[in-house]
Each structure stands twice: as structure tokens, then as C-alpha cells.
Write a protein that holds these residues in place. Structure first.
Motif, PDB file in Angstrom:
ATOM      1  N   ALA A  24       7.543  -4.804   5.048  1.00 54.69           N
ATOM      2  CA  ALA A  24       7.330  -4.025   3.828  1.00 54.69           C
ATOM      3  C   ALA A  24       8.610  -3.384   3.301  1.00 54.69           C
ATOM      4  CB  ALA A  24       6.257  -2.966   4.072  1.00 54.69           C
ATOM      5  N   LEU A  41       1.433  -0.924   2.528  1.00 53.94           N
ATOM      6  CA  LEU A  41       1.552  -2.317   2.946  1.00 53.94           C
ATOM      7  C   LEU A  41       2.041  -2.375   4.389  1.00 53.94           C
ATOM      8  CD1 LEU A  41       1.413  -5.305   2.057  1.00 53.94           C
ATOM      9  CD2 LEU A  41       3.814  -5.087   1.378  1.00 53.94           C
ATOM     10  N   LYS A  86      -2.692 -16.022   3.353  1.00 55.06           N
ATOM     11  CA  LYS A  86      -2.358 -14.701   3.897  1.00 55.06           C
ATOM     12  C   LYS A  86      -0.938 -14.289   3.472  1.00 55.06           C
ATOM     13  CE  LYS A  86      -3.469 -12.464   8.232  1.00 55.06           C
ATOM     14  NZ  LYS A  86      -3.776 -12.643   9.630  1.00 55.06           N
ATOM     15  N   ASP A  94      -0.905 -13.653  -0.339  1.00 55.80           N
ATOM     16  CA  ASP A  94      -1.573 -12.378  -0.615  1.00 55.80           C
ATOM     17  C   ASP A  94      -0.670 -11.202  -0.257  1.00 55.80           C
ATOM     18  OD1 ASP A  94      -3.822 -13.735  -1.504  1.00 55.80           O
ATOM     19  OD2 ASP A  94      -4.976 -13.399   0.340  1.00 55.80           O
ATOM     20  N   TRP A  95       0.050 -11.322   0.875  1.00 54.55           N
ATOM     21  CA  TRP A  95       0.974 -10.256   1.281  1.00 54.55           C
ATOM     22  C   TRP A  95       2.067 -10.097   0.224  1.00 54.55           C
ATOM     23  CZ3 TRP A  95       6.049  -9.286   2.060  1.00 54.55           C
ATOM     24  CH2 TRP A  95       6.390  -8.127   2.761  1.00 54.55           C
ATOM     25  N   TYR A 106       3.081  -6.859  -1.880  1.00 63.53           N
ATOM     26  CA  TYR A 106       4.455  -6.366  -1.810  1.00 63.53           C
ATOM     27  C   TYR A 106       5.020  -6.143  -3.212  1.00 63.53           C
ATOM     28  CZ  TYR A 106       9.506  -6.410  -1.107  1.00 63.53           C
ATOM     29  OH  TYR A 106      10.840  -6.089  -1.133  1.00 63.53           O
ATOM     30  N   ASP A 136       3.524  -4.490   7.749  1.00 65.65           N
ATOM     31  CA  ASP A 136       4.315  -5.663   8.092  1.00 65.65           C
ATOM     32  C   ASP A 136       3.369  -6.747   8.595  1.00 65.65           C
ATOM     33  OD1 ASP A 136       6.487  -4.081   7.503  1.00 65.65           O
ATOM     34  OD2 ASP A 136       7.135  -3.855   9.581  1.00 65.65           O
ATOM     35  N   LEU A 137       3.780  -7.994   8.400  1.00 61.73           N
ATOM     36  CA  LEU A 137       2.972  -9.119   8.839  1.00 61.73           C
ATOM     37  C   LEU A 137       3.847 -10.077   9.630  1.00 61.73           C
ATOM     38  CD1 LEU A 137       0.287 -10.764   8.704  1.00 61.73           C
ATOM     39  CD2 LEU A 137       1.138 -11.730   6.549  1.00 61.73           C
TER      40      LEU A 137
END
Length: 131
Positions: free
Chosen positions: A21, A3, A42, A45-46, A50, A5-6
Motif C-alpha cells: 500500500a 488498503l 484479486k 481489484d487491489w 490502491y 498489503d497483498l
């Protein structure tokens, strides 16, 4: 798959969102959304990704200048999903920063805590604070 980071930069209608993450989630700014967007999906979904392998402790920091009803609904959805870490014997720590005289933001946070039956730490800040 690892995963990533966003980071979603703030706009005039949406807060700055950092999703790490390692379990650190920070949302800061203004929540003025009036409908569900691609960015909302988004983020959700993240969170779903996670939850497949969450950190031992998930820290969620909210620091809102303003939060309308629709944005509140979105963050309730996000926190409801994140609270699933508790079912995996992990910890969830939520901090809700607010300015001393901002009763609306406190009330929204209290509503979320009671609706989801999860504890939230409420922390008073000064306007110039850089959370």
C-alpha cells in the motif's frame, strides 16, 4: 477502509507478487498463465483500490524468468491501470530486470513500454541476483 498489503506466493505457473500500500509493487518469477484466474482478479481489484489513494511515487519492479503472451496481456492490463497515478499528479517508476542474454524478456518489456507509452528502466542482472 485502509488498503492492506497483498502477497501472492509463486507457483509453477505464476510469479511471486508483492503489492504494498506504500507504493511498492514487485513481481518476480515465471508468468505462464493460460487464462484469467481468481488471483488475476484479486491483483486487479487491489490496484483499483490502491488508485483511490496512491502513494506520491509508485514503484513497480518486474523480474521475470519467463513470460508468455497471456501473462504479458495480464501485466499490460495491470500497468495500464497503474499508469492512472500519473493523472493524479503522482509519479510512476517501473524497473524491468532481465538476465543479460534474455532477449525475449527485454522484447516483452519494450513492447509493454511502447504499447502503453510509459517509460520503463531496463536493468541487466546476473542469474544469481536476488531482486
Amino acid at each position: 477502509m485502509t488498503l492492506k498489503d497483498l502477497h501472492i506466493a509463486s507457483t509453477d505457473k505464476s510469479p511471486d507478487i508483492f503489492l504494498h500500500a506504500d507504493g511498492m509493487i514487485r513481481i518476480k518469477g515465471r508468468g505462464l498463465a493460460i487464462n484469467r484466474t481468481e488471483l488475476t482478479d484479486k491483483v486487479l481489484d487491489w490496484i483499483d483500490a490502491y488508485l483511490e489513494n496512491p502513494a506520491e511515487i509508485t514503484y513497480v519492479i518486474f523480474a521475470f524468468e519467463y513470460l508468455n503472451s497471456f501473462s504479458t496481456t495480464i501485466f499490460v492490463m495491470a500497468l495500464k491501470r497503474l499508469s492512472q497515478v500519473l493523472l493524479k499528479s503522482k509519479k510512476l517508476k517501473i524497473s524491468w530486470y532481465y538476465e543479460e542474454d534474455d532477449e525475449d524478456i527485454v522484447e516483452r518489456g519494450e513492447y509493454i513500454a511502447s504499447a502503453l507509452h510509459i517509460p520503463i528502466d531496463f536493468i541487466v542482472t546476473k542469474r544469481e541476483s536476488g531482486i
